[in-house]
Design an enzyme around this catalytic site. Structure first.
Site, PDB file in Angstrom:
ATOM      1  N   LYS A  32       0.850  -1.214   0.000  1.00 16.19           N
ATOM      2  CA  LYS A  32       0.000   0.000   0.000  1.00 16.19           C
ATOM      3  C   LYS A  32       0.880   1.257   0.000  1.00 16.19           C
ATOM      4  CE  LYS A  32      -4.022  -2.400   1.723  1.00 16.19           C
ATOM      5  NZ  LYS A  32      -5.288  -2.342   2.405  1.00 16.19           N
ATOM      6  N   GLU A  70     -12.035  -9.545  -0.699  1.00 14.80           N
ATOM      7  CA  GLU A  70     -11.725  -8.772   0.507  1.00 14.80           C
ATOM      8  C   GLU A  70     -12.932  -7.904   0.876  1.00 14.80           C
ATOM      9  OE1 GLU A  70      -7.041  -7.941   0.364  1.00 14.80           O
ATOM     10  OE2 GLU A  70      -8.208  -6.307  -0.466  1.00 14.80           O
ATOM     11  N   HIS A 127      -8.280  -3.199  -6.740  1.00 14.88           N
ATOM     12  CA  HIS A 127      -8.273  -3.224  -5.274  1.00 14.88           C
ATOM     13  C   HIS A 127      -9.366  -2.283  -4.764  1.00 14.88           C
ATOM     14  CE1 HIS A 127      -7.015  -2.724  -1.122  1.00 14.88           C
ATOM     15  NE2 HIS A 127      -6.371  -3.854  -1.265  1.00 14.88           N
ATOM     16  N   ILE A 181     -11.047  -4.518   5.875  1.00 16.02           N
ATOM     17  CA  ILE A 181      -9.677  -4.153   5.488  1.00 16.02           C
ATOM     18  C   ILE A 181      -9.071  -3.233   6.549  1.00 16.02           C
ATOM     19  CG2 ILE A 181      -8.287  -2.854   3.814  1.00 16.02           C
ATOM     20  CD1 ILE A 181     -10.089  -3.927   1.603  1.00 16.02           C
TER      21      ILE A 181
END
Ligand code: G3P
Length: 222
Positions: A11, A141, A93, A146
């Protein structure tokens, strides 16, 4: 790609940027070697070339823009990332979602350059849609988990299991990963038991006091 696999998304944490990105990639490389578990890193674009230069760990881009070479200032071009050394890419993502047609374009471009794609999804329905595009991996996810420290394999096992069932029904060669809140050996073991071929994770390792220790624990039960 040999599974089970651990993909660490760097990230934009300072703990996984620049010099520290290289250090963390080297740590993953050594734990992968010691444990025999495949590990890959998804660093920021600026760190890809150096990590490729100084390690042998598989590298994924965090994002690729659905553009052609030319006038697109500030974008991530597939061809340039491949030359910098990526072996694969995350796509879609939760923190940088894309349109279906653009996801398709990146998957096809990746295949034509022999790199693998990991399409991230937020639930069973979007996993099903992603599977029809034929990527090598679908990584589910749930966004609310998260960075939460609450593992998806424990909080929403039905999402992992449901994704595995749906994806395999469409194409049994696609591997399913799960992510969000994963950090321990128990979390990874549960993910594998639910049918996942590995995990995609970030904060549990990147922000750990001792990332090496955390990685060794993560793979201690598989
Ligand atoms: O890409 C992995 C990620 O979104 C999961 O993040 O911090 O919950 O492991 P984290």
């Amino acid at each position: 790609v040999k599974t089970p696999i651990v993909i660490l998304n760097f990230k934009t944490y300072l703990e996984s940027s620049g010099e520290k990105a290289l250090e963390l990639a080297k740590t993953l490389e050594s734990v992968s070697y010691e444990s025999g578990i495949t590990m890959a890193v998804a660093p920021q674009t600026a760190d890809i070339f150096r990590i490729n230069d100084e390690t042998n760990i598989p590298i994924l881009a965090q994002h690729i823009d659905p553009i052609s070479p030319g006038g697109h200032t500030g974008s991530n071009l597939l061809e340039c990332l491949v030359e910098a050394g990526i072996n694969g890419t995350l796509i879609n993502h939760s923190e940088i979602q894309m349109k279906l047609a653009d996801i398709d374009k990146i998957i096809k471009g990746s295949k034509s350059r022999d790199i693998f794609s990991v399409v991230c999804t937020n639930n069973i329905e979007s996993s099903r849609a992603a599977a029809t595009l034929n990527p090598e991996f679908v990584a589910v996810e749930p966004p609310e988990l998260i960075g939460s420290g609450v593992p998806v394999s424990q909080a929403e096992p039905e999402v992992v299991e449901g994704t595995v069932n749906e994806v395999k029904r469409i194409n049994k060669n696609i591997d399913v990963l799960c992510g969000a809140g994963i950090s321990t050996g128990d979390d990874m073991e549960a993910a594998i038991e639910l049918g996942a071929s590995g995990v995609l994770l970030a904060s549990g390792i990147v922000l750990a006091k001792d990332p090496k220790e955390a990685l060794l624990d993560l793979v201690s039960k598989v």
